[in-house]
Design a protein around this motif. Sequence first.
Motif, short mmCIF file in Angstrom:
data_model
loop_
_atom_site.label_atom_id
_atom_site.label_comp_id
_atom_site.label_asym_id
_atom_site.label_seq_id
_atom_site.Cartn_x
_atom_site.Cartn_y
_atom_site.Cartn_z
N ARG A 105 0.85 -1.19 0.00
CA ARG A 105 0.00 0.00 0.00
C ARG A 105 0.89 1.24 0.00
O ARG A 105 1.88 1.30 0.72
CB ARG A 105 -0.93 0.02 1.22
N GLY A 106 0.51 2.21 -0.83
CA GLY A 106 1.28 3.43 -0.88
C GLY A 106 2.53 3.28 -1.73
O GLY A 106 2.64 2.39 -2.57
N THR A 107 3.50 4.17 -1.48
CA THR A 107 4.74 4.16 -2.26
C THR A 107 5.60 2.95 -1.89
O THR A 107 6.01 2.80 -0.74
CB THR A 107 5.53 5.45 -2.04
N ALA A 108 5.88 2.11 -2.88
CA ALA A 108 6.68 0.91 -2.66
C ALA A 108 8.09 1.06 -3.21
O ALA A 108 9.03 0.42 -2.73
CB ALA A 108 6.01 -0.30 -3.29
N GLN A 133 6.11 10.38 -1.70
CA GLN A 133 6.08 9.38 -0.64
C GLN A 133 4.70 8.72 -0.51
O GLN A 133 4.52 7.81 0.30
CB GLN A 133 6.48 10.00 0.71
N GLY A 134 3.74 9.20 -1.29
CA GLY A 134 2.41 8.62 -1.26
C GLY A 134 1.44 9.27 -0.30
O GLY A 134 0.32 8.79 -0.12
N HIS A 135 1.84 10.38 0.33
CA HIS A 135 0.94 11.08 1.25
C HIS A 135 -0.07 11.90 0.46
O HIS A 135 0.30 12.59 -0.50
CB HIS A 135 1.73 11.99 2.18
N VAL A 136 -1.32 11.85 0.86
CA VAL A 136 -2.36 12.66 0.23
C VAL A 136 -2.21 14.10 0.70
O VAL A 136 -2.32 14.39 1.89
CB VAL A 136 -3.76 12.13 0.57
N VAL A 137 -1.96 15.01 -0.26
CA VAL A 137 -1.80 16.42 0.09
C VAL A 137 -3.04 17.23 -0.24
O VAL A 137 -3.21 18.36 0.24
CB VAL A 137 -0.57 17.04 -0.61
N HIS A 138 -3.92 16.65 -1.05
CA HIS A 138 -5.19 17.33 -1.36
C HIS A 138 -6.13 16.31 -2.00
O HIS A 138 -5.68 15.31 -2.57
CB HIS A 138 -4.97 18.49 -2.34
N GLN A 139 -7.42 16.55 -1.89
CA GLN A 139 -8.38 15.70 -2.56
C GLN A 139 -9.64 16.49 -2.91
O GLN A 139 -9.94 17.53 -2.31
CB GLN A 139 -8.73 14.47 -1.74
N VAL A 144 11.31 3.51 -11.27
CA VAL A 144 11.92 4.47 -10.35
C VAL A 144 10.93 5.02 -9.34
O VAL A 144 11.33 5.73 -8.41
CB VAL A 144 12.61 5.62 -11.13
N TRP A 145 9.65 4.70 -9.52
CA TRP A 145 8.61 5.08 -8.54
C TRP A 145 7.43 4.16 -8.75
O TRP A 145 7.06 3.84 -9.88
CB TRP A 145 8.20 6.54 -8.73
N GLU A 146 6.85 3.70 -7.64
CA GLU A 146 5.66 2.85 -7.72
C GLU A 146 4.75 3.16 -6.55
O GLU A 146 5.20 3.29 -5.40
CB GLU A 146 6.03 1.37 -7.70
N TYR A 147 3.45 3.27 -6.83
CA TYR A 147 2.45 3.57 -5.81
C TYR A 147 1.28 2.60 -5.97
O TYR A 147 0.70 2.48 -7.06
CB TYR A 147 1.97 5.01 -5.96
#
Length: 446
Positions: free
Chosen positions: A73-76, A104-110, A403-406
Amino acid sequence: MEKGDRAGLTAFFIGCLFFAFLGGAYIVLAQVFPYKFLDNAYRAGWALVQQKHTIDSPFTQTDQWRKARSDKRGTAIYDPKRAYNGYTLYTSGGRTTAYLIDMQGHVVHQWHADYSKLWQTTPDGREAQPDKLMYFRKAVMYPNGDLLAIFIAAGDTPWGYGLVKLDANSNVIWKYHGATHHDLYLTDDNRVFILTDAYRDQPVPGFRNLKTPWLDDYLVELNGENGQVVKKISIFDALWHSRYQALLGADPSFAMEDPLHTNSVQYLGDALGKAFAPAQGNGDQVLLSTRHPGLAVLLDVKSGQVTWALKGSWLGQHSMRALPNGHFTIFDNYGNFEKHNMSRILEVDPTTHAITWQYAGNAQHPFSNLLRGAVVTLPNGDRLITESDGGRLFEVAPNGDIVWEYDNPIRGGDHNQYIPVVSSGQRIKPDQLAPAFRRSLNTSQE
Protein backbone atom coordinates in the motif's frame (compact mmCIF):
# COMPACT_ATOMS: atom_id res chain seq x y z
CA MET A 1 -64.04 -36.04 -20.01
CA GLU A 2 -63.46 -39.36 -21.71
CA LYS A 3 -59.93 -40.84 -21.75
CA GLY A 4 -59.83 -40.53 -25.56
CA ASP A 5 -60.83 -36.87 -25.39
CA ARG A 6 -58.13 -36.17 -22.84
CA ALA A 7 -55.53 -37.88 -24.99
CA GLY A 8 -56.65 -35.89 -28.03
CA LEU A 9 -56.54 -32.62 -26.12
CA THR A 10 -53.06 -33.45 -24.82
CA ALA A 11 -51.87 -34.28 -28.33
CA PHE A 12 -53.39 -31.05 -29.64
CA PHE A 13 -51.66 -29.03 -26.90
CA ILE A 14 -48.29 -30.70 -27.56
CA GLY A 15 -48.75 -30.07 -31.27
CA CYS A 16 -49.39 -26.37 -30.61
CA LEU A 17 -46.25 -26.18 -28.51
CA PHE A 18 -44.26 -27.92 -31.23
CA PHE A 19 -45.44 -25.55 -33.96
CA ALA A 20 -44.91 -22.57 -31.65
CA PHE A 21 -41.35 -23.81 -31.10
CA LEU A 22 -40.80 -24.15 -34.84
CA GLY A 23 -42.23 -20.69 -35.44
CA GLY A 24 -40.07 -19.19 -32.72
CA ALA A 25 -36.98 -20.92 -34.05
CA TYR A 26 -37.69 -19.61 -37.56
CA ILE A 27 -38.19 -16.04 -36.24
CA VAL A 28 -34.89 -16.18 -34.34
CA LEU A 29 -32.82 -17.84 -37.04
CA ALA A 30 -34.24 -15.82 -39.93
CA GLN A 31 -34.48 -12.66 -37.78
CA VAL A 32 -37.87 -11.75 -39.25
CA PHE A 33 -40.74 -9.86 -37.58
CA PRO A 34 -41.15 -9.68 -34.60
CA TYR A 35 -37.54 -10.78 -33.86
CA LYS A 36 -36.21 -7.27 -33.21
CA PHE A 37 -38.86 -6.46 -30.60
CA LEU A 38 -38.45 -9.80 -28.82
CA ASP A 39 -34.65 -9.53 -28.89
CA ASN A 40 -34.70 -5.99 -27.49
CA ALA A 41 -37.10 -7.05 -24.72
CA TYR A 42 -34.89 -10.02 -23.80
CA ARG A 43 -31.72 -7.91 -23.71
CA ALA A 44 -33.42 -5.23 -21.65
CA GLY A 45 -34.67 -7.79 -19.14
CA TRP A 46 -31.26 -9.46 -18.88
CA ALA A 47 -29.64 -6.05 -18.37
CA LEU A 48 -31.98 -5.37 -15.44
CA VAL A 49 -31.04 -8.71 -13.86
CA GLN A 50 -27.34 -7.95 -14.24
CA GLN A 51 -27.81 -4.43 -12.88
CA LYS A 52 -29.46 -5.84 -9.74
CA HIS A 53 -26.49 -8.20 -9.19
CA THR A 54 -24.11 -5.26 -9.67
CA ILE A 55 -25.79 -3.19 -6.95
CA ASP A 56 -25.81 -6.13 -4.51
CA SER A 57 -22.20 -7.23 -5.13
CA PRO A 58 -20.03 -4.29 -6.25
CA PHE A 59 -16.72 -6.02 -5.44
CA THR A 60 -17.33 -9.09 -7.59
CA GLN A 61 -19.82 -7.81 -10.18
CA THR A 62 -18.20 -4.57 -11.31
CA ASP A 63 -14.95 -3.79 -13.12
CA GLN A 64 -14.11 -1.12 -10.53
CA TRP A 65 -12.61 -3.67 -8.11
CA ARG A 66 -10.02 -6.40 -8.59
CA LYS A 67 -8.45 -9.06 -6.37
CA ALA A 68 -5.45 -7.39 -4.74
CA ARG A 69 -2.21 -8.89 -6.04
CA SER A 70 -0.24 -8.08 -2.90
CA ASP A 71 -0.45 -6.38 0.48
CA LYS A 72 1.57 -3.38 -0.73
CA ARG A 73 0.00 0.00 0.00
CA GLY A 74 1.28 3.43 -0.88
CA THR A 75 4.74 4.16 -2.26
CA ALA A 76 6.68 0.91 -2.66
CA ILE A 77 9.56 2.14 -4.85
CA TYR A 78 11.08 5.61 -5.01
CA ASP A 79 14.41 6.69 -6.48
CA PRO A 80 14.48 10.47 -5.89
CA LYS A 81 17.54 10.98 -8.09
CA ARG A 82 15.98 9.38 -11.17
CA ALA A 83 12.23 10.03 -10.78
CA TYR A 84 10.50 13.10 -12.17
CA ASN A 85 9.65 14.54 -8.76
CA GLY A 86 6.34 16.26 -8.15
CA TYR A 87 2.74 15.59 -7.20
CA THR A 88 0.62 12.85 -8.77
CA LEU A 89 -3.12 13.11 -9.41
CA TYR A 90 -5.14 9.91 -9.63
CA THR A 91 -8.69 8.62 -9.20
CA SER A 92 -9.88 5.44 -7.52
CA GLY A 93 -12.71 3.04 -8.28
CA GLY A 94 -15.60 2.83 -5.86
CA ARG A 95 -15.78 6.56 -5.11
CA THR A 96 -16.05 9.88 -6.90
CA THR A 97 -12.87 11.28 -5.38
CA ALA A 98 -9.60 12.48 -6.88
CA TYR A 99 -6.37 12.40 -4.88
CA LEU A 100 -3.19 14.44 -5.14
CA ILE A 101 -0.24 12.67 -3.54
CA ASP A 102 3.44 13.48 -3.02
CA MET A 103 6.25 11.14 -4.03
CA GLN A 104 6.08 9.38 -0.64
CA GLY A 105 2.41 8.62 -1.26
CA HIS A 106 0.94 11.08 1.25
CA VAL A 107 -2.36 12.66 0.23
CA VAL A 108 -1.80 16.42 0.09
CA HIS A 109 -5.19 17.33 -1.36
CA GLN A 110 -8.38 15.70 -2.56
CA TRP A 111 -11.62 16.59 -4.37
CA HIS A 112 -15.01 14.92 -4.10
CA ALA A 113 -18.45 15.28 -5.69
CA ASP A 114 -21.54 13.09 -5.34
CA TYR A 115 -23.40 12.54 -8.59
CA SER A 116 -26.74 12.48 -6.77
CA LYS A 117 -26.18 16.07 -5.60
CA LEU A 118 -25.65 17.24 -9.17
CA TRP A 119 -28.21 15.20 -11.15
CA GLN A 120 -31.02 12.75 -10.38
CA THR A 121 -31.06 10.91 -13.72
CA THR A 122 -28.67 9.72 -16.40
CA PRO A 123 -28.01 12.08 -19.33
CA ASP A 124 -30.72 10.32 -21.35
CA GLY A 125 -33.29 10.53 -18.55
CA ARG A 126 -33.11 7.06 -16.99
CA GLU A 127 -32.83 6.36 -13.27
CA ALA A 128 -29.21 6.82 -12.25
CA GLN A 129 -27.14 4.21 -10.50
CA PRO A 130 -26.45 4.81 -6.77
CA ASP A 131 -23.38 6.85 -5.85
CA LYS A 132 -21.56 3.76 -4.52
CA LEU A 133 -21.35 2.40 -8.07
CA MET A 134 -19.68 5.50 -9.50
CA TYR A 135 -16.17 6.86 -9.71
CA PHE A 136 -14.14 9.51 -11.51
CA ARG A 137 -12.87 7.76 -14.64
CA LYS A 138 -10.51 10.60 -15.52
CA ALA A 139 -9.52 13.82 -13.77
CA VAL A 140 -7.32 16.69 -14.92
CA MET A 141 -6.07 19.41 -12.60
CA TYR A 142 -5.51 23.09 -13.36
CA PRO A 143 -2.53 24.88 -11.76
CA ASN A 144 -4.89 26.80 -9.45
CA GLY A 145 -6.47 23.60 -8.07
CA ASP A 146 -9.57 23.54 -10.26
CA LEU A 147 -10.43 20.03 -11.42
CA LEU A 148 -12.21 18.46 -14.38
CA ALA A 149 -13.62 15.00 -13.64
CA ILE A 150 -15.67 12.43 -15.58
CA PHE A 151 -18.40 10.44 -13.83
CA ILE A 152 -18.64 6.74 -14.76
CA ALA A 153 -21.19 4.26 -13.40
CA ALA A 154 -20.87 0.47 -13.18
CA GLY A 155 -23.58 -1.78 -14.56
CA ASP A 156 -25.03 0.69 -17.06
CA THR A 157 -24.76 1.49 -20.75
CA PRO A 158 -24.20 4.14 -21.97
CA TRP A 159 -21.76 4.21 -19.08
CA GLY A 160 -20.83 7.90 -19.26
CA TYR A 161 -22.72 10.05 -16.77
CA GLY A 162 -21.32 13.57 -16.92
CA LEU A 163 -18.44 15.98 -16.49
CA VAL A 164 -17.94 18.45 -13.65
CA LYS A 165 -15.52 21.29 -13.05
CA LEU A 166 -14.72 21.80 -9.37
CA ASP A 167 -12.66 24.43 -7.62
CA ALA A 168 -9.94 23.51 -5.13
CA ASN A 169 -12.57 23.22 -2.37
CA SER A 170 -14.80 20.88 -4.44
CA ASN A 171 -17.34 23.59 -5.17
CA VAL A 172 -19.03 23.20 -8.56
CA ILE A 173 -17.94 25.77 -11.15
CA TRP A 174 -19.93 24.21 -13.99
CA LYS A 175 -21.28 20.83 -15.01
CA TYR A 176 -22.02 19.12 -18.31
CA HIS A 177 -24.71 16.43 -18.31
CA GLY A 178 -23.61 14.28 -21.23
CA ALA A 179 -22.60 10.63 -21.56
CA THR A 180 -18.90 11.37 -21.07
CA HIS A 181 -16.56 8.42 -20.92
CA HIS A 182 -12.91 7.31 -20.79
CA ASP A 183 -10.85 10.40 -21.51
CA LEU A 184 -10.69 14.19 -21.70
CA TYR A 185 -8.12 16.66 -22.96
CA LEU A 186 -7.59 20.22 -21.76
CA THR A 187 -5.83 22.55 -24.20
CA ASP A 188 -3.54 25.44 -23.32
CA ASP A 189 -6.27 27.90 -24.37
CA ASN A 190 -8.87 26.25 -22.07
CA ARG A 191 -10.78 24.20 -24.61
CA VAL A 192 -12.04 20.87 -23.31
CA PHE A 193 -12.27 17.87 -25.64
CA ILE A 194 -14.29 14.90 -24.39
CA LEU A 195 -15.83 11.68 -25.68
CA THR A 196 -19.55 10.95 -25.35
CA ASP A 197 -21.71 8.10 -26.59
CA ALA A 198 -25.35 7.48 -27.47
CA TYR A 199 -27.46 4.74 -29.02
CA ARG A 200 -28.54 4.93 -32.64
CA ASP A 201 -31.42 2.83 -34.01
CA GLN A 202 -30.74 3.20 -37.71
CA PRO A 203 -28.94 0.37 -39.52
CA VAL A 204 -25.91 1.34 -41.60
CA PRO A 205 -26.19 0.26 -45.26
CA GLY A 206 -23.16 -1.86 -46.09
CA PHE A 207 -22.44 -2.81 -42.44
CA ARG A 208 -24.45 -6.01 -42.44
CA ASN A 209 -23.53 -7.43 -39.04
CA LEU A 210 -24.09 -4.21 -37.09
CA LYS A 211 -26.86 -4.76 -34.55
CA THR A 212 -29.48 -2.17 -33.67
CA PRO A 213 -29.53 -0.26 -31.47
CA TRP A 214 -25.78 0.37 -31.63
CA LEU A 215 -23.55 2.72 -29.70
CA ASP A 216 -21.91 5.66 -31.48
CA ASP A 217 -19.10 7.78 -30.07
CA TYR A 218 -18.89 11.54 -30.42
CA LEU A 219 -16.09 14.05 -30.15
CA VAL A 220 -17.38 17.03 -28.17
CA GLU A 221 -15.61 20.35 -27.71
CA LEU A 222 -16.63 22.38 -24.64
CA ASN A 223 -15.89 25.94 -23.64
CA GLY A 224 -13.63 25.56 -20.61
CA GLU A 225 -15.00 28.70 -19.00
CA ASN A 226 -18.65 27.65 -18.82
CA GLY A 227 -18.95 24.05 -20.09
CA GLN A 228 -21.08 24.99 -23.09
CA VAL A 229 -20.92 22.79 -26.19
CA VAL A 230 -18.94 24.33 -29.04
CA LYS A 231 -18.95 21.38 -31.46
CA LYS A 232 -20.09 17.76 -31.64
CA ILE A 233 -18.92 15.25 -34.28
CA SER A 234 -20.01 11.63 -34.84
CA ILE A 235 -16.79 9.62 -34.88
CA PHE A 236 -18.46 6.66 -36.57
CA ASP A 237 -19.83 8.80 -39.41
CA ALA A 238 -16.44 10.45 -39.87
CA LEU A 239 -14.68 7.07 -40.12
CA TRP A 240 -17.39 5.39 -42.19
CA HIS A 241 -17.33 8.15 -44.82
CA SER A 242 -13.53 8.17 -45.05
CA ARG A 243 -11.14 6.16 -47.18
CA TYR A 244 -10.48 4.06 -44.06
CA GLN A 245 -14.00 2.59 -43.96
CA ALA A 246 -12.69 -0.91 -44.70
CA LEU A 247 -10.81 -0.93 -41.38
CA LEU A 248 -14.15 -1.24 -39.59
CA GLY A 249 -14.21 -4.75 -41.00
CA ALA A 250 -11.68 -5.59 -38.29
CA ASP A 251 -14.37 -5.26 -35.64
CA PRO A 252 -14.70 -8.48 -33.58
CA SER A 253 -18.09 -10.20 -33.42
CA PHE A 254 -18.69 -9.07 -29.82
CA ALA A 255 -18.43 -5.43 -30.92
CA MET A 256 -21.42 -5.36 -33.25
CA GLU A 257 -23.36 -3.20 -30.77
CA ASP A 258 -20.33 -1.01 -29.94
CA PRO A 259 -18.35 -0.81 -33.19
CA LEU A 260 -15.79 1.81 -32.10
CA HIS A 261 -15.38 1.99 -28.31
CA THR A 262 -13.29 5.16 -28.62
CA ASN A 263 -11.24 5.47 -25.44
CA SER A 264 -8.70 8.29 -25.75
CA VAL A 265 -8.54 11.79 -27.19
CA GLN A 266 -5.65 14.24 -27.60
CA TYR A 267 -5.79 17.64 -29.28
CA LEU A 268 -2.57 18.17 -31.23
CA GLY A 269 -2.12 21.94 -31.42
CA ASP A 270 0.41 23.74 -33.61
CA ALA A 271 3.65 22.16 -32.31
CA LEU A 272 2.46 18.55 -32.48
CA GLY A 273 0.69 19.24 -35.77
CA LYS A 274 4.11 20.02 -37.26
CA ALA A 275 5.99 17.21 -35.47
CA PHE A 276 3.48 14.40 -36.05
CA ALA A 277 3.89 13.53 -39.73
CA PRO A 278 0.35 12.15 -40.39
CA ALA A 279 -1.10 15.54 -39.34
CA GLN A 280 0.68 17.20 -42.29
CA GLY A 281 1.17 20.41 -40.35
CA ASN A 282 -2.49 20.76 -39.32
CA GLY A 283 -2.66 20.99 -35.54
CA ASP A 284 -6.43 21.48 -35.42
CA GLN A 285 -6.92 17.73 -35.17
CA VAL A 286 -7.42 15.16 -32.45
CA LEU A 287 -5.70 11.79 -32.09
CA LEU A 288 -8.21 9.09 -31.14
CA SER A 289 -7.92 5.47 -30.08
CA THR A 290 -10.81 3.25 -31.21
CA ARG A 291 -10.42 0.03 -29.25
CA HIS A 292 -12.63 -2.46 -31.09
CA PRO A 293 -11.25 -2.03 -34.62
CA GLY A 294 -7.83 -1.35 -33.02
CA LEU A 295 -7.17 1.96 -34.75
CA ALA A 296 -5.22 5.14 -34.23
CA VAL A 297 -7.27 7.89 -35.91
CA LEU A 298 -6.76 11.56 -36.73
CA LEU A 299 -9.96 13.61 -36.89
CA ASP A 300 -9.98 17.17 -38.23
CA VAL A 301 -11.95 19.30 -35.76
CA LYS A 302 -12.96 21.94 -38.32
CA SER A 303 -14.08 19.69 -41.16
CA GLY A 304 -15.19 16.71 -39.07
CA GLN A 305 -13.31 14.38 -41.41
CA VAL A 306 -10.90 11.53 -40.69
CA THR A 307 -7.57 12.38 -42.30
CA TRP A 308 -5.49 9.35 -41.21
CA ALA A 309 -5.87 5.97 -39.56
CA LEU A 310 -3.49 3.16 -38.68
CA LYS A 311 -3.97 -0.40 -37.45
CA GLY A 312 -0.97 -2.00 -35.76
CA SER A 313 0.06 -4.99 -33.67
CA TRP A 314 -1.56 -3.70 -30.48
CA LEU A 315 -4.70 -5.29 -29.05
CA GLY A 316 -7.41 -3.76 -26.84
CA GLN A 317 -5.38 -0.56 -26.62
CA HIS A 318 -5.91 2.69 -24.69
CA SER A 319 -4.23 6.05 -24.13
CA MET A 320 -2.72 7.12 -27.45
CA ARG A 321 -0.56 10.24 -27.21
CA ALA A 322 1.48 11.97 -29.93
CA LEU A 323 4.96 13.05 -28.86
CA PRO A 324 7.20 16.01 -29.77
CA ASN A 325 9.61 13.60 -31.51
CA GLY A 326 6.87 12.68 -34.01
CA HIS A 327 6.12 9.25 -32.53
CA PHE A 328 3.12 8.21 -30.43
CA THR A 329 2.69 6.04 -27.36
CA ILE A 330 0.07 3.35 -26.76
CA PHE A 331 -1.05 1.39 -23.73
CA ASP A 332 -1.26 -2.03 -25.41
CA ASN A 333 -3.56 -3.92 -23.06
CA TYR A 334 -3.15 -7.51 -24.18
CA GLY A 335 -0.89 -7.63 -27.20
CA ASN A 336 2.09 -9.12 -25.37
CA PHE A 337 0.81 -12.72 -24.89
CA GLU A 338 3.13 -13.55 -22.00
CA LYS A 339 2.01 -15.14 -18.75
CA HIS A 340 1.48 -12.45 -16.10
CA ASN A 341 2.79 -9.87 -18.60
CA MET A 342 0.13 -9.57 -21.27
CA SER A 343 0.34 -5.75 -21.41
CA ARG A 344 3.00 -3.47 -22.79
CA ILE A 345 3.69 0.19 -23.47
CA LEU A 346 4.67 0.97 -27.06
CA GLU A 347 6.27 3.96 -28.71
CA VAL A 348 5.51 3.81 -32.43
CA ASP A 349 6.83 5.69 -35.46
CA PRO A 350 3.67 6.50 -37.49
CA THR A 351 5.66 6.79 -40.72
CA THR A 352 7.51 3.46 -40.64
CA HIS A 353 5.11 1.74 -38.20
CA ALA A 354 8.19 0.55 -36.29
CA ILE A 355 8.07 0.05 -32.51
CA THR A 356 10.90 2.26 -31.28
CA TRP A 357 10.55 1.55 -27.54
CA GLN A 358 8.53 -0.72 -25.30
CA TYR A 359 8.02 -1.76 -21.71
CA ALA A 360 6.48 -5.15 -20.99
CA GLY A 361 7.07 -5.97 -17.31
CA ASN A 362 9.05 -8.93 -15.99
CA ALA A 363 8.82 -11.76 -13.49
CA GLN A 364 9.56 -9.45 -10.57
CA HIS A 365 7.14 -6.74 -11.71
CA PRO A 366 4.24 -8.34 -13.64
CA PHE A 367 2.30 -6.06 -15.97
CA SER A 368 -1.20 -7.24 -16.96
CA ASN A 369 -4.11 -4.89 -17.46
CA LEU A 370 -7.19 -6.06 -19.36
CA LEU A 371 -9.27 -2.87 -19.09
CA ARG A 372 -8.43 0.84 -18.97
CA GLY A 373 -4.80 1.89 -18.52
CA ALA A 374 -2.84 5.02 -19.41
CA VAL A 375 0.69 6.20 -20.16
CA VAL A 376 2.09 9.73 -19.98
CA THR A 377 5.56 10.68 -21.21
CA LEU A 378 7.19 12.95 -18.64
CA PRO A 379 9.57 15.83 -19.52
CA ASN A 380 12.61 13.80 -18.40
CA GLY A 381 11.72 10.93 -20.76
CA ASP A 382 10.25 8.64 -18.10
CA ARG A 383 6.77 7.13 -18.57
CA LEU A 384 4.10 7.45 -15.90
CA ILE A 385 1.99 4.31 -16.29
CA THR A 386 -1.45 3.65 -14.82
CA GLU A 387 -2.05 -0.09 -14.42
CA SER A 388 -5.71 0.10 -13.48
CA ASP A 389 -6.36 -3.59 -12.84
CA GLY A 390 -3.35 -3.78 -10.53
CA GLY A 391 -4.49 -0.70 -8.64
CA ARG A 392 -1.10 0.92 -9.10
CA LEU A 393 0.77 3.76 -10.78
CA PHE A 394 4.45 3.51 -11.59
CA GLU A 395 7.16 5.48 -13.35
CA VAL A 396 9.52 3.72 -15.76
CA ALA A 397 12.89 5.10 -16.87
CA PRO A 398 13.90 4.76 -20.55
CA ASN A 399 15.99 1.66 -19.71
CA GLY A 400 12.94 -0.06 -18.16
CA ASP A 401 13.78 0.46 -14.48
CA ILE A 402 10.89 1.30 -12.20
CA VAL A 403 11.92 4.47 -10.35
CA TRP A 404 8.61 5.08 -8.54
CA GLU A 405 5.66 2.85 -7.72
CA TYR A 406 2.45 3.57 -5.81
CA ASP A 407 -0.18 0.97 -4.88
CA ASN A 408 -3.70 2.15 -4.08
CA PRO A 409 -3.99 1.90 -0.27
CA ILE A 410 -7.79 1.51 -0.35
CA ARG A 411 -9.18 -2.01 0.13
CA GLY A 412 -12.63 -3.61 0.23
CA GLY A 413 -14.33 -6.92 0.96
CA ASP A 414 -14.70 -9.01 4.10
CA HIS A 415 -10.96 -9.59 4.30
CA ASN A 416 -9.71 -6.52 2.44
CA GLN A 417 -9.02 -8.81 -0.51
CA TYR A 418 -10.19 -6.34 -3.17
CA ILE A 419 -8.41 -3.27 -4.49
CA PRO A 420 -10.13 -0.50 -6.47
CA VAL A 421 -8.84 0.27 -9.95
CA VAL A 422 -6.93 3.50 -10.51
CA SER A 423 -6.91 5.87 -13.46
CA SER A 424 -5.71 9.30 -14.60
CA GLY A 425 -2.06 9.54 -13.54
CA GLN A 426 -1.12 13.22 -13.97
CA ARG A 427 2.30 14.34 -12.64
CA ILE A 428 2.66 18.02 -11.72
CA LYS A 429 5.81 19.89 -10.72
CA PRO A 430 5.29 22.00 -7.55
CA ASP A 431 6.53 25.15 -9.27
CA GLN A 432 3.81 24.73 -11.92
CA LEU A 433 1.11 25.29 -9.30
CA ALA A 434 -0.45 28.64 -8.49
CA PRO A 435 1.15 29.99 -5.27
CA ALA A 436 -2.13 30.17 -3.34
CA PHE A 437 -3.07 26.56 -4.14
CA ARG A 438 0.44 25.33 -3.43
CA ARG A 439 0.33 26.93 0.03
CA SER A 440 -2.97 25.18 0.76
CA LEU A 441 -1.56 21.68 0.26
CA ASN A 442 -1.10 19.44 3.27
CA THR A 443 2.64 19.02 3.00
CA SER A 444 3.32 18.41 6.72
CA GLN A 445 4.30 14.78 6.03
CA GLU A 446 6.66 15.48 3.15
